[in-house]
Design a protein around this motif. Structure first.
Motif, mmCIF file in Angstrom:
data_model
loop_
_atom_site.group_PDB
_atom_site.id
_atom_site.type_symbol
_atom_site.label_atom_id
_atom_site.label_comp_id
_atom_site.label_asym_id
_atom_site.label_seq_id
_atom_site.Cartn_x
_atom_site.Cartn_y
_atom_site.Cartn_z
ATOM 1 N N THR A 107 -77.813 -91.446 94.398
ATOM 2 C CA THR A 107 -77.969 -91.930 95.761
ATOM 3 C C THR A 107 -76.822 -91.432 96.646
ATOM 4 O O THR A 107 -75.823 -90.899 96.148
ATOM 5 N N PHE A 108 -76.971 -91.645 97.951
ATOM 6 C CA PHE A 108 -75.927 -91.273 98.905
ATOM 7 C C PHE A 108 -74.599 -91.944 98.552
ATOM 8 O O PHE A 108 -73.561 -91.283 98.466
ATOM 9 N N LEU A 109 -74.624 -93.248 98.331
ATOM 10 C CA LEU A 109 -73.379 -93.977 98.051
ATOM 11 C C LEU A 109 -72.771 -93.582 96.722
ATOM 12 O O LEU A 109 -71.543 -93.474 96.597
ATOM 13 N N GLN A 110 -73.605 -93.358 95.703
ATOM 14 C CA GLN A 110 -73.081 -92.916 94.412
ATOM 15 C C GLN A 110 -72.390 -91.563 94.545
ATOM 16 O O GLN A 110 -71.297 -91.356 94.008
ATOM 17 N N ALA A 111 -73.030 -90.637 95.265
ATOM 18 C CA ALA A 111 -72.448 -89.303 95.443
ATOM 19 C C ALA A 111 -71.166 -89.362 96.267
ATOM 20 O O ALA A 111 -70.184 -88.672 95.960
ATOM 21 N N ALA A 112 -71.154 -90.191 97.310
ATOM 22 C CA ALA A 112 -69.952 -90.323 98.144
ATOM 23 C C ALA A 112 -68.808 -90.921 97.341
ATOM 24 O O ALA A 112 -67.664 -90.452 97.413
ATOM 25 N N ALA A 113 -69.098 -91.946 96.548
ATOM 26 C CA ALA A 113 -68.063 -92.580 95.731
ATOM 27 C C ALA A 113 -67.548 -91.639 94.653
ATOM 28 O O ALA A 113 -66.357 -91.654 94.310
ATOM 29 N N PHE A 114 -68.428 -90.782 94.134
ATOM 30 C CA PHE A 114 -68.029 -89.855 93.077
ATOM 31 C C PHE A 114 -66.922 -88.916 93.534
ATOM 32 O O PHE A 114 -66.098 -88.466 92.718
ATOM 33 N N GLN A 115 -66.854 -88.610 94.836
ATOM 34 C CA GLN A 115 -65.834 -87.684 95.328
ATOM 35 C C GLN A 115 -64.427 -88.167 94.991
ATOM 36 O O GLN A 115 -63.519 -87.372 94.788
ATOM 37 N N TRP A 116 -64.253 -89.467 94.915
ATOM 38 C CA TRP A 116 -62.922 -90.037 94.695
ATOM 39 C C TRP A 116 -62.452 -89.953 93.249
ATOM 40 O O TRP A 116 -61.274 -90.189 92.970
ATOM 41 N N ILE A 117 -63.365 -89.607 92.338
ATOM 42 C CA ILE A 117 -62.943 -89.423 90.941
ATOM 43 C C ILE A 117 -63.230 -88.012 90.451
ATOM 44 O O ILE A 117 -63.105 -87.725 89.261
ATOM 45 N N ASN A 118 -63.593 -87.130 91.358
ATOM 46 C CA ASN A 118 -63.884 -85.744 91.013
ATOM 47 C C ASN A 118 -62.590 -84.939 91.138
ATOM 48 O O ASN A 118 -62.045 -84.800 92.236
ATOM 49 N N PRO A 119 -62.072 -84.388 90.040
ATOM 50 C CA PRO A 119 -60.793 -83.653 90.112
ATOM 51 C C PRO A 119 -60.836 -82.473 91.080
ATOM 52 O O PRO A 119 -59.854 -82.208 91.778
ATOM 53 N N LYS A 120 -61.956 -81.757 91.142
ATOM 54 C CA LYS A 120 -62.029 -80.579 92.028
ATOM 55 C C LYS A 120 -61.898 -80.976 93.491
ATOM 56 O O LYS A 120 -61.225 -80.281 94.265
ATOM 57 N N THR A 121 -62.515 -82.091 93.899
ATOM 58 C CA THR A 121 -62.436 -82.467 95.306
ATOM 59 C C THR A 121 -61.021 -82.883 95.703
ATOM 60 O O THR A 121 -60.594 -82.631 96.828
ATOM 61 N N TRP A 122 -60.289 -83.500 94.772
ATOM 62 C CA TRP A 122 -58.891 -83.839 95.075
ATOM 63 C C TRP A 122 -58.078 -82.569 95.310
ATOM 64 O O TRP A 122 -57.278 -82.486 96.240
ATOM 65 N N ILE A 123 -58.281 -81.577 94.442
ATOM 66 C CA ILE A 123 -57.555 -80.308 94.603
ATOM 67 C C ILE A 123 -57.922 -79.652 95.926
ATOM 68 O O ILE A 123 -57.056 -79.155 96.657
ATOM 69 N N MET A 124 -59.219 -79.645 96.258
ATOM 70 C CA MET A 124 -59.675 -79.050 97.513
ATOM 71 C C MET A 124 -59.061 -79.758 98.712
ATOM 72 O O MET A 124 -58.572 -79.114 99.652
ATOM 73 N N ALA A 125 -59.097 -81.089 98.711
ATOM 74 C CA ALA A 125 -58.609 -81.854 99.858
ATOM 75 C C ALA A 125 -57.109 -81.703 100.041
ATOM 76 O O ALA A 125 -56.625 -81.454 101.155
ATOM 77 N N ILE A 126 -56.370 -81.827 98.947
ATOM 78 C CA ILE A 126 -54.905 -81.707 99.041
ATOM 79 C C ILE A 126 -54.515 -80.293 99.446
ATOM 80 O O ILE A 126 -53.623 -80.084 100.277
ATOM 81 N N GLY A 127 -55.226 -79.298 98.909
ATOM 82 C CA GLY A 127 -54.955 -77.905 99.293
ATOM 83 C C GLY A 127 -55.202 -77.663 100.767
ATOM 84 O O GLY A 127 -54.418 -76.979 101.443
ATOM 85 N N ALA A 128 -56.288 -78.217 101.288
ATOM 86 C CA ALA A 128 -56.612 -78.036 102.706
ATOM 87 C C ALA A 128 -55.555 -78.663 103.597
ATOM 88 O O ALA A 128 -55.138 -78.068 104.606
ATOM 89 N N ILE A 129 -55.113 -79.852 103.240
ATOM 90 C CA ILE A 129 -54.139 -80.561 104.075
ATOM 91 C C ILE A 129 -52.771 -79.893 104.010
ATOM 92 O O ILE A 129 -52.118 -79.688 105.032
ATOM 93 N N THR A 130 -52.328 -79.524 102.812
ATOM 94 C CA THR A 130 -50.979 -78.966 102.674
ATOM 95 C C THR A 130 -50.875 -77.531 103.180
ATOM 96 O O THR A 130 -49.843 -77.137 103.723
ATOM 97 N N ALA A 131 -51.920 -76.734 103.031
ATOM 98 C CA ALA A 131 -51.832 -75.316 103.375
ATOM 99 C C ALA A 131 -52.333 -74.977 104.777
ATOM 100 O O ALA A 131 -51.903 -73.977 105.358
ATOM 101 N N TYR A 132 -53.227 -75.797 105.325
ATOM 102 C CA TYR A 132 -53.902 -75.399 106.566
ATOM 103 C C TYR A 132 -53.732 -76.388 107.714
ATOM 104 O O TYR A 132 -54.436 -76.279 108.716
ATOM 105 N N THR A 133 -52.830 -77.340 107.588
ATOM 106 C CA THR A 133 -52.682 -78.349 108.639
ATOM 107 C C THR A 133 -51.274 -78.304 109.228
ATOM 108 O O THR A 133 -50.329 -78.848 108.644
#
Length: 200
Positions: A107-133
């Motif tokens: 479901t939408f909520l399951q997929a949205a919640a999954f982002q918070w325990i997905n290792p790849k999304t953490w790497i993507m988000a932290i990389g975007a903030i630290t390198a491009y902001t």
């Protein structure tokens, strides 16, 4: 934020969003097993859930890992355990007409919640903030980074579900579908390799 930096961020967002990872593996499997329409809430959950995560990391959520190192360990192993569970469900799935495992797509909520325990999304988000902001105009730049990821990530993850939908006819035989689902489950388990290496 300069145009050159936005273009570099766009390239980063595209490469990290289109390459294989837990989200794309699950969307491919969902497209095969359920079709594009029923998978659409899953697509939106990934896209918007990740966008909220980028915004939250930019506003300081990533600092919680520095303040509370145990949180990082809980996220790592909790996320790994959940990925193993999802792999097991995918491996047991038999498609729309006779699923042995998950009877409907995420479901939408399951997929949205999954982002918070997905290792790849953490790497993507932290990389975007630290390198491009840039620090100058930080809040506006965080919004720009979030918007770029929202616009780029959505079509990328939808493409994986779309490709899975195209594969439905090729995998019409139950044995082929079963083999595909087992292969997707193994790929999902394989995505845990970096977590296991960090634990050693």
């Amino acid at each position: 934020m300069t145009l050159d930096l936005i273009l570099a961020l766009t390239a980063y967002a595209f490469v990290t969003s289109i390459t294989p990872g837990p989200n794309n593996t699950m969307l491919l499997a969902s497209g095969v097993n359920f079709g594009f329409g029923p998978t659409f809430p899953h697509i939106l959950g990934v896209n918007l859930g990740f966008s909220v995560m980028v915004l939250a990391v930019g506003l300081g959520a990533g600092g919680a890992f520095v303040a509370f190192p145990l949180l990082h360990e809980l996220l790592r192993y909790g996320g790994a355990a959940y990925l193993l569970y999802l792999a097991w469900r995918i491996a047991r799935s038999g498609g729309v007409n006779g699923a042995a495992g998950r009877a409907e797509p995420m479901t939408f909520l399951q997929a949205a919640a999954f982002q918070w325990i997905n290792p790849k999304t953490w790497i993507m988000a932290i990389g975007a903030i630290t390198a491009y902001t840039p620090e100058s105009g930080y809040f506006v730049n965080i919004l720009v980074v979030t918007l770029v990821f929202t616009l780029i990530n959505g079509p990328c993850v939808a493409a994986w579900a779309g490709f899975g939908t195209l594969l439905q006819r090729l995998l019409a035989r139950p044995a082929w579908l079963r083999a595909f689902n087992v292969a997707m489950a193994l790929l999902l388990v394989g995505s845990l390799y970096p977590i296991l290496i960090m634990a050693l």
